[in-house]
Design an enzyme around this catalytic site. Structure first.
Site, PDB file in Angstrom:
ATOM      1  N   SER A  12       0.910  -1.334  -0.002  1.00 21.37           N
ATOM      2  CA  SER A  12      -0.052   0.114  -0.106  1.00 21.37           C
ATOM      3  C   SER A  12       0.772   1.197   0.224  1.00 21.37           C
ATOM      4  CB  SER A  12      -0.988   0.131   1.276  1.00 21.37           C
ATOM      5  OG  SER A  12      -1.423   1.510   1.389  1.00 21.37           O
ATOM      6  N   TYR A  21      -2.209  -1.415  10.709  1.00 23.65           N
ATOM      7  CA  TYR A  21      -2.053  -1.682   9.265  1.00 23.65           C
ATOM      8  C   TYR A  21      -0.910  -1.033   8.587  1.00 23.65           C
ATOM      9  CZ  TYR A  21      -3.785  -1.348   4.291  1.00 23.65           C
ATOM     10  OH  TYR A  21      -3.725  -1.311   2.876  1.00 23.65           O
TER      11      TYR A  21
HETATM   12  N1  LIG Z   1      -8.599  -0.951  -1.598  1.00 24.46           N
HETATM   13  C1  LIG Z   1      -7.761  -0.368  -1.390  1.00 24.46           C
HETATM   14  O1  LIG Z   1      -8.141   0.866  -1.275  1.00 24.46           O
HETATM   15  C2  LIG Z   1      -6.308  -0.832  -1.099  1.00 24.46           C
HETATM   16  C3  LIG Z   1      -5.160   0.261  -1.061  1.00 24.46           C
HETATM   17  C4  LIG Z   1      -4.014  -0.038  -0.787  1.00 24.46           C
HETATM   18  C5  LIG Z   1      -3.747  -1.490  -0.541  1.00 24.46           C
HETATM   19  N2  LIG Z   1      -4.834  -2.358  -0.631  1.00 24.46           N
HETATM   20  C6  LIG Z   1      -4.418  -3.795  -0.126  1.00 24.46           C
HETATM   21  O2  LIG Z   1      -4.919  -4.494  -1.347  1.00 24.46           O
HETATM   22  C7  LIG Z   1      -5.277  -5.954  -0.723  1.00 24.46           C
HETATM   23  C8  LIG Z   1      -6.840  -6.286  -1.397  1.00 24.46           C
HETATM   24  O3  LIG Z   1      -7.571  -5.278  -0.894  1.00 24.46           O
HETATM   25  P1  LIG Z   1      -9.015  -4.996  -1.252  1.00 24.46           P
HETATM   26  O4  LIG Z   1      -9.328  -3.763  -1.512  1.00 24.46           O
HETATM   27  O5  LIG Z   1      -9.296  -5.989  -2.474  1.00 24.46           O
HETATM   28  O6  LIG Z   1      -9.789  -5.750   0.080  1.00 24.46           O
HETATM   29  P2  LIG Z   1     -11.096  -6.888   0.199  1.00 24.46           P
HETATM   30  O7  LIG Z   1     -11.491  -6.759   1.610  1.00 24.46           O
HETATM   31  O8  LIG Z   1     -11.966  -6.413  -0.910  1.00 24.46           O
HETATM   32  O9  LIG Z   1     -10.378  -8.405  -0.220  1.00 24.46           O
HETATM   33  C9  LIG Z   1      -9.506  -8.754   0.639  1.00 24.46           C
HETATM   34  C10 LIG Z   1      -9.737 -10.376   0.671  1.00 24.46           C
HETATM   35  O10 LIG Z   1      -8.557 -10.996   1.455  1.00 24.46           O
HETATM   36  C11 LIG Z   1      -9.576 -11.884   2.179  1.00 24.46           C
HETATM   37  N3  LIG Z   1      -8.780 -12.244   3.388  1.00 24.46           N
HETATM   38  C12 LIG Z   1      -8.941 -11.686   4.608  1.00 24.46           C
HETATM   39  N4  LIG Z   1      -8.328 -12.245   5.586  1.00 24.46           N
HETATM   40  C13 LIG Z   1      -7.880 -13.318   5.007  1.00 24.46           C
HETATM   41  C14 LIG Z   1      -7.168 -14.332   5.547  1.00 24.46           C
HETATM   42  N5  LIG Z   1      -6.866 -14.435   6.797  1.00 24.46           N
HETATM   43  N6  LIG Z   1      -6.902 -15.510   4.777  1.00 24.46           N
HETATM   44  C15 LIG Z   1      -7.232 -15.434   3.416  1.00 24.46           C
HETATM   45  N7  LIG Z   1      -8.049 -14.557   2.866  1.00 24.46           N
HETATM   46  C16 LIG Z   1      -8.038 -13.374   3.697  1.00 24.46           C
HETATM   47  C17 LIG Z   1     -10.988 -11.484   2.233  1.00 24.46           C
HETATM   48  O11 LIG Z   1     -11.969 -12.436   2.405  1.00 24.46           O
HETATM   49  C18 LIG Z   1     -10.934 -10.699   1.099  1.00 24.46           C
HETATM   50  O12 LIG Z   1     -11.439 -11.631  -0.119  1.00 24.46           O
HETATM   51  C19 LIG Z   1      -5.156  -5.870   0.562  1.00 24.46           C
HETATM   52  O13 LIG Z   1      -3.744  -6.433   0.833  1.00 24.46           O
HETATM   53  C20 LIG Z   1      -5.184  -4.507   0.879  1.00 24.46           C
HETATM   54  O14 LIG Z   1      -4.582  -4.123   2.081  1.00 24.46           O
HETATM   55  C21 LIG Z   1      -6.155  -1.921  -1.058  1.00 24.46           C
END
Ligand SMILES: NC(=O)c1ccc[n+]([C@@H]2O[C@H](COP(=O)([O-])OP(=O)(O)OC[C@H]3O[C@@H](n4cnc5c(N)ncnc54)[C@H](O)[C@@H]3O)[C@@H](O)[C@H]2O)c1
Length: 258
Positions: free
Chosen positions: A141, A154
């Site tokens: 991130s 985080y």
């Molecule tokens: N959405 C944003 O703005 C953003 C920004 C920067 C970084 N990220 C990173 O991108 C990645 C994906 O984010 P997203 O926005 O798609 O989130 P999301 O919540 O839509 O998806 C995350 C997925 O991870 C799964 N998950 C959670 N805990 C788990 C575990 N213990 N084992 C296996 N699976 C697990 C969830 O079930 C979910 O399907 C994350 O690492 C997040 O930190 C997201």
């Protein structure tokens, strides 16, 4: 891409992870979706299969070393190799001042966001080394590069993930295994909506104000699309990026420039 490659994508049930599964399938990979709930992964499976690629869904908790080991074993029963590992699963953790964060919240955030990628890498690296090929992409991130007040667990987890990326890249480069991190800015979708809502509730602002603030912070004045992140994953798994490793690359619409 290699011929008939296999990719494991953690957290691929929805959000950014699903877009990554679809993009890698489009580029010719078989996909293993590793997420918490099998039924939640069905939509990704359908989308991958509609492209004409194989898709295995495996219930996985990346925070559990045993679950990770079982998933890798299952994958190797089904496919010959594991070529790409995309550590995408992650949780937002609590939104609270540091002194109000419980030890359990802290440990849970680190367990998923940092222990998870470590455990996945540890389990899969021997196979990648044996094949003299591997591409690992860690979804970090922009919060892995700069502070985010009220999100200490985080931010710490994502900064740690960049540390894992650089150190592992230096360790395994000669085995033809590349390790990179992608640093998304705010990605439009349900997760960022929840994050903005929590932030709004905490600061007394409206959701629209928080979202607008985030948009204005980016050079392009907009949020990122999940497909933008998936496209970069595709590139980092392709032959066009062979000599790119140990990097943390922003996909932030110009929110962060270092
Ligand atoms: N959405 C944003 O703005 C953003 C920004 C920067 C970084 N990220 C990173 O991108 C990645 C994906 O984010 P997203 O926005 O798609 O989130 P999301 O919540 O839509 O998806 C995350 C997925 O991870 C799964 N998950 C959670 N805990 C788990 C575990 N213990 N084992 C296996 N699976 C697990 C969830 O079930 C979910 O399907 C994350 O690492 C997040 O930190 C997201």
């Amino acid at each position: 891409m290699r011929s008939d490659p296999t990719a494991i994508v953690t957290g691929g049930a929805g959000g950014i992870g699903q877009a990554i599964c679809v993009e890698l399938a489009r580029r010719g990979a078989s996909i293993v979706v590793a997420d918490l709930d099998e039924t939640e992964m069905q939509e990704t499976k359908d989308r991958v299969e509609a492209i004409g690629q194989r898709c295995l869904v495996v219930e996985t908790n990346v925070a559990s070393a045993q679950s990770v080991a079982e998933t890798v074993e299952r994958t190797l029963d089904e496919f010959d190799t594991i070529d790409y590992l995309i550590n995408n699963a992650g949780i937002a953790g609590p939104t609270a001042p540091c002194e109000e964060v419980t030890t359990q919240e802290w440990e849970q955030t680190l367990a998923v966001n940092l222990n998870g990628p470590f455990q996945m890498c540890r389990e899969i690296l021997p196979h990648m080394k044996q094949n003299s090929f591997g591409r690992i992409v860690n979804i970090a991130s922009v919060t892995g590069k700069r502070p985010l007040p009220n999100r200490t667990p985080y931010a710490t987890s994502k900064m740690g993930l960049i540390g894992l990326t650089r150190t592992l890249a230096a360790e395994v480069g000669e085995a033809n295994i590349n390790v990179n991190a992608i640093c998304p800015g705010s990605v439009d979708g349900p997760r960022i909506k929840r994050v903005f809502e929590r932030h709004a509730a905490q600061t007394g602002q409206s959701y629209e104000d928080v979202r607008g603030e985030s948009e204005r912070e980016a050079a392009r004045g907009e949020l990122v699309r999940r497909e933008d992140v998936a496209d970069l994953v595709g590139f980092l798994c392709s032959e066009d990026s062979e000599r790119i490793t140990g990097q943390d690359i922003n996909v932030s619409a110009g929110k962060v420039m270092y």
